[in-house]
Design an enzyme around this catalytic site. Sequence first.
Site, mmCIF file in Angstrom:
data_model
loop_
_atom_site.group_PDB
_atom_site.id
_atom_site.type_symbol
_atom_site.label_atom_id
_atom_site.label_comp_id
_atom_site.label_asym_id
_atom_site.label_seq_id
_atom_site.Cartn_x
_atom_site.Cartn_y
_atom_site.Cartn_z
ATOM 1 N N ARG A 7 19.590 25.525 -26.698
ATOM 2 C CA ARG A 7 18.225 24.989 -26.055
ATOM 3 C C ARG A 7 18.514 23.522 -26.142
ATOM 4 O O ARG A 7 17.684 22.928 -24.961
ATOM 5 C CB ARG A 7 17.053 25.318 -27.124
ATOM 6 C CG ARG A 7 16.465 26.747 -27.292
ATOM 7 C CD ARG A 7 15.222 26.894 -28.079
ATOM 8 N NE ARG A 7 14.359 25.706 -27.667
ATOM 9 C CZ ARG A 7 13.538 25.150 -28.518
ATOM 10 N NH1 ARG A 7 13.179 25.734 -29.648
ATOM 11 N NH2 ARG A 7 12.606 24.392 -28.192
ATOM 12 N N LYS A 44 17.021 15.533 -23.125
ATOM 13 C CA LYS A 44 16.102 16.848 -23.071
ATOM 14 C C LYS A 44 14.549 16.522 -23.297
ATOM 15 O O LYS A 44 13.874 16.776 -22.117
ATOM 16 C CB LYS A 44 16.505 17.785 -24.164
ATOM 17 C CG LYS A 44 15.468 18.969 -24.325
ATOM 18 C CD LYS A 44 15.753 19.901 -25.645
ATOM 19 C CE LYS A 44 15.457 19.841 -26.714
ATOM 20 N NZ LYS A 44 13.686 19.898 -26.902
ATOM 21 N N ASN A 45 14.357 15.681 -24.322
ATOM 22 C CA ASN A 45 12.842 15.320 -24.672
ATOM 23 C C ASN A 45 12.206 14.585 -23.391
ATOM 24 O O ASN A 45 11.078 14.558 -23.394
ATOM 25 C CB ASN A 45 12.755 14.941 -25.845
ATOM 26 C CG ASN A 45 12.898 16.241 -26.902
ATOM 27 O OD1 ASN A 45 12.929 17.053 -26.345
ATOM 28 N ND2 ASN A 45 12.820 15.527 -28.336
ATOM 29 N N ASP A 73 13.751 14.681 -36.013
ATOM 30 C CA ASP A 73 14.402 15.408 -35.315
ATOM 31 C C ASP A 73 16.290 15.211 -35.598
ATOM 32 O O ASP A 73 17.175 15.736 -35.493
ATOM 33 C CB ASP A 73 14.609 15.258 -33.553
ATOM 34 C CG ASP A 73 13.611 15.743 -33.067
ATOM 35 O OD1 ASP A 73 12.790 16.674 -33.656
ATOM 36 O OD2 ASP A 73 13.423 15.852 -31.822
ATOM 37 N N CYS A 114 10.140 25.774 -31.675
ATOM 38 C CA CYS A 114 10.722 25.997 -33.026
ATOM 39 C C CYS A 114 9.790 26.435 -33.868
ATOM 40 O O CYS A 114 8.664 26.041 -34.196
ATOM 41 C CB CYS A 114 11.238 24.600 -33.218
ATOM 42 S SG CYS A 114 12.840 24.205 -32.347
ATOM 43 N N ARG A 163 7.961 24.736 -26.698
ATOM 44 C CA ARG A 163 6.376 24.313 -26.919
ATOM 45 C C ARG A 163 6.256 23.251 -25.654
ATOM 46 O O ARG A 163 5.140 23.097 -25.223
ATOM 47 C CB ARG A 163 6.529 23.718 -28.136
ATOM 48 C CG ARG A 163 5.130 22.820 -28.740
ATOM 49 C CD ARG A 163 5.179 22.068 -30.041
ATOM 50 N NE ARG A 163 4.288 21.211 -30.198
ATOM 51 C CZ ARG A 163 3.049 21.585 -30.310
ATOM 52 N NH1 ARG A 163 2.838 22.898 -30.913
ATOM 53 N NH2 ARG A 163 2.154 20.533 -30.646
ATOM 54 N N ARG A 175 2.106 24.092 -35.604
ATOM 55 C CA ARG A 175 2.156 22.879 -34.575
ATOM 56 C C ARG A 175 1.211 22.976 -33.667
ATOM 57 O O ARG A 175 1.273 23.675 -32.686
ATOM 58 C CB ARG A 175 3.581 23.001 -33.760
ATOM 59 C CG ARG A 175 4.754 22.589 -34.523
ATOM 60 C CD ARG A 175 6.000 22.694 -33.936
ATOM 61 N NE ARG A 175 6.398 21.602 -33.136
ATOM 62 C CZ ARG A 175 7.503 21.467 -32.511
ATOM 63 N NH1 ARG A 175 8.320 22.375 -32.571
ATOM 64 N NH2 ARG A 175 7.602 20.276 -31.764
ATOM 65 N N PRO A 176 0.002 22.534 -34.053
ATOM 66 C CA PRO A 176 -1.276 22.771 -33.387
ATOM 67 C C PRO A 176 -1.191 21.891 -32.063
ATOM 68 O O PRO A 176 -0.409 21.220 -31.843
ATOM 69 C CB PRO A 176 -2.484 22.212 -34.246
ATOM 70 C CG PRO A 176 -1.538 21.372 -35.389
ATOM 71 C CD PRO A 176 -0.265 21.980 -35.321
ATOM 72 N N VAL A 177 -2.171 22.243 -31.248
ATOM 73 C CA VAL A 177 -2.366 21.377 -29.867
ATOM 74 C C VAL A 177 -3.742 20.895 -29.625
ATOM 75 O O VAL A 177 -4.169 20.692 -28.630
ATOM 76 C CB VAL A 177 -2.056 22.369 -28.579
ATOM 77 C CG1 VAL A 177 -0.701 22.720 -28.424
ATOM 78 C CG2 VAL A 177 -2.819 23.706 -28.531
ATOM 79 N N ASP A 178 -4.563 20.947 -31.001
ATOM 80 C CA ASP A 178 -5.932 20.516 -30.979
ATOM 81 C C ASP A 178 -5.885 19.074 -30.319
ATOM 82 O O ASP A 178 -6.973 18.973 -29.571
ATOM 83 C CB ASP A 178 -6.473 20.446 -32.452
ATOM 84 C CG ASP A 178 -5.671 19.595 -33.381
ATOM 85 O OD1 ASP A 178 -4.180 19.844 -33.391
ATOM 86 O OD2 ASP A 178 -6.343 18.631 -34.065
HETATM 87 C C1 UD1 Z 1 8.227 15.919 -29.936
HETATM 88 C C2 UD1 Z 1 9.471 16.477 -29.478
HETATM 89 C C3 UD1 Z 1 10.269 16.751 -30.885
HETATM 90 C C4 UD1 Z 1 10.001 15.878 -32.094
HETATM 91 C C5 UD1 Z 1 8.546 15.681 -32.089
HETATM 92 C C6 UD1 Z 1 8.239 14.616 -33.154
HETATM 93 C C7 UD1 Z 1 9.920 16.860 -27.279
HETATM 94 C C8 UD1 Z 1 9.866 18.241 -26.248
HETATM 95 N N1 UD1 Z 1 9.802 17.344 -28.613
HETATM 96 O O1 UD1 Z 1 7.560 17.502 -30.011
HETATM 97 O O2 UD1 Z 1 11.575 17.213 -30.647
HETATM 98 O O3 UD1 Z 1 10.397 16.506 -33.126
HETATM 99 O O4 UD1 Z 1 8.062 15.400 -30.661
HETATM 100 O O5 UD1 Z 1 8.890 13.415 -32.984
HETATM 101 O O6 UD1 Z 1 9.674 16.170 -26.944
HETATM 102 N N2 UD1 Z 1 0.042 17.870 -34.034
HETATM 103 C C9 UD1 Z 1 -1.304 18.081 -34.356
HETATM 104 N N3 UD1 Z 1 -2.028 18.297 -33.154
HETATM 105 C C10 UD1 Z 1 -1.466 18.259 -31.993
HETATM 106 C C11 UD1 Z 1 -0.289 17.856 -31.670
HETATM 107 C C12 UD1 Z 1 0.467 17.895 -32.735
HETATM 108 O O7 UD1 Z 1 -1.578 18.101 -35.231
HETATM 109 O O8 UD1 Z 1 -2.456 18.591 -30.897
HETATM 110 C C13 UD1 Z 1 1.078 17.341 -35.075
HETATM 111 C C14 UD1 Z 1 2.029 18.315 -35.073
HETATM 112 O O9 UD1 Z 1 1.885 19.505 -35.847
HETATM 113 C C15 UD1 Z 1 3.213 17.436 -36.047
HETATM 114 C C16 UD1 Z 1 2.752 15.892 -35.314
HETATM 115 O O10 UD1 Z 1 1.709 16.151 -35.026
HETATM 116 O O11 UD1 Z 1 2.748 17.416 -37.462
HETATM 117 C C17 UD1 Z 1 3.846 15.768 -34.257
HETATM 118 O O12 UD1 Z 1 3.997 16.650 -33.324
HETATM 119 P P1 UD1 Z 1 4.227 16.030 -31.789
HETATM 120 O O13 UD1 Z 1 4.835 14.711 -31.821
HETATM 121 O O14 UD1 Z 1 3.220 16.467 -31.042
HETATM 122 O O15 UD1 Z 1 5.528 16.993 -31.576
HETATM 123 P P2 UD1 Z 1 5.961 17.472 -29.956
HETATM 124 O O16 UD1 Z 1 5.233 16.712 -29.145
HETATM 125 O O17 UD1 Z 1 5.776 18.775 -30.109
#
Ligand code: UD1
Length: 422
Positions: free
Chosen positions: A400, A22-23, A307, A117, A93, A122-125
């Site tokens: 999902r 999936k990922n 995960d 989830c 997300r 879970r920011p996108v900064d």
């Molecule tokens: C992906 C996986 C998810 C897995 C995660 C960590 C997919 C679809 N999802 O999620 O299953 O649990 O990787 O291995 O592939 N963060 C920030 N700022 C940002 C982005 C992230 O602070 O802009 C933080 C998040 O809050 C978290 C950490 O970085 O604490 C890791 O998040 P991230 O690796 O981005 O997870 P996803 O890509 O959403």
Amino acid sequence: MDKLLIRGGNPLTGTVTISGSKNSALPILAASILSEASLRIANVPHLNDVTTMIELLGTIGLDVTVEENMTLDVSTRDILNLRAPYNLVKTMRASFLVLGPLLALHGHAEVSLPGGCAIGPRPVDQHLKGLSALGADIRVEEGYVVADAKRGLIGTTIAMDVVTVGGTQNLMMAATLARGETTIYNAACEPEVTELAACLKAMGAQIEGAGTDTIRIDGVSSLQGAEFRITPDRVETATYMIAAAATRGQLLLKNTCPDQIKAVTAKLQESGVSITLGEDWIKLDAGVHDLTAVDIFTEPYPGFPTDMQAQYVALNAVSEGTSRVTETIFENRFMHVHELVRLGADISFEGNTTAIVKGVPRLKGAPVMATDLRASFSLVIGGMVADGETLIDRIYHIDRGYECIEEKLQSVGADVHRLSSR
Ligand code: UD1
């Protein structure tokens, strides 16, 4: 809402064929936006998250044809809607991954801030900071990220402040069409980043270093069509391994990727599970030794994956001894603990990030509620080892990310049934 009814006590025995990841599939589907030619993607898992992404691509204006065995053919229609709406992005997300490709190819994108989830903020900064560095003008308006790069993106150096899988993927996709070279430092090394890079390279992108913490992308003027096969799902693989261990079963996992789950394999061996590895199969026997609880510390790849934390808590809950499970990637990723306690597990907390799991000889079935995707499977494991019946509510979370869950579990001896409300 569908529920799962589980009667516990059966060891998982037999063979499970692992589905496509999936990922890996979700970002690769998003990457199809980058080319006007067709991208054929084989071994895509049949999951609700994939359906959501297909729907999102359709809304944007791509044609997605589903062929036999979940091979998808994605191509672009003439008219594009450069807006990813709230109702689709909020459920998943990974929808946010359309931002980089839309911006890179069309110079404009409007993408709702994501949901997904409920595992902490879970920011996108990092996604936005990187796209700004690539020259995009970014603002947030009424819950939407509105991004412009009318004259195209420009290659640059990006140092990520945190290791983020989605952030690395979004920026890597955007940079493939930027003018000049982009270097991403502190990039995520997860296999899903490497897979995406392989697909982008098949489409004509120039990328080096994917799978390490430094990725270099030399922008090209356009990407072509390609054919790509999705790798087996490492999370599904590890989940079935942990489930087999908890039920003291014996499983053969076929069509899988032993190299991508070494951290979990090592922990299971430490727990006392016998494991034999082939090139694309894993054989596991949890009936040889008594199982002992082991400490878990989640980390970015190649460390122990977040995960697979929830599933391991369920295994530790029925193994001998006391273990510490520390979650370092996401805040608030212990919601399954409260539900496992309802089944009789002995788990307490030390601060917000460490669960202390004291193994008990038996769990007892109870009604429980799924709270997020991976947490849901820890309840399935709990139910399969518990005496009596466990009814899991809100299993839309499981749908999902786990293909044909009840069919796969039934085929290896579990007493699991879906109670459909439709
Ligand atoms: C992906 C996986 C998810 C897995 C995660 C960590 C997919 C679809 N999802 O999620 O299953 O649990 O990787 O291995 O592939 N963060 C920030 N700022 C940002 C982005 C992230 O602070 O802009 C933080 C998040 O809050 C978290 C950490 O970085 O604490 C890791 O998040 P991230 O690796 O981005 O997870 P996803 O890509 O959403």
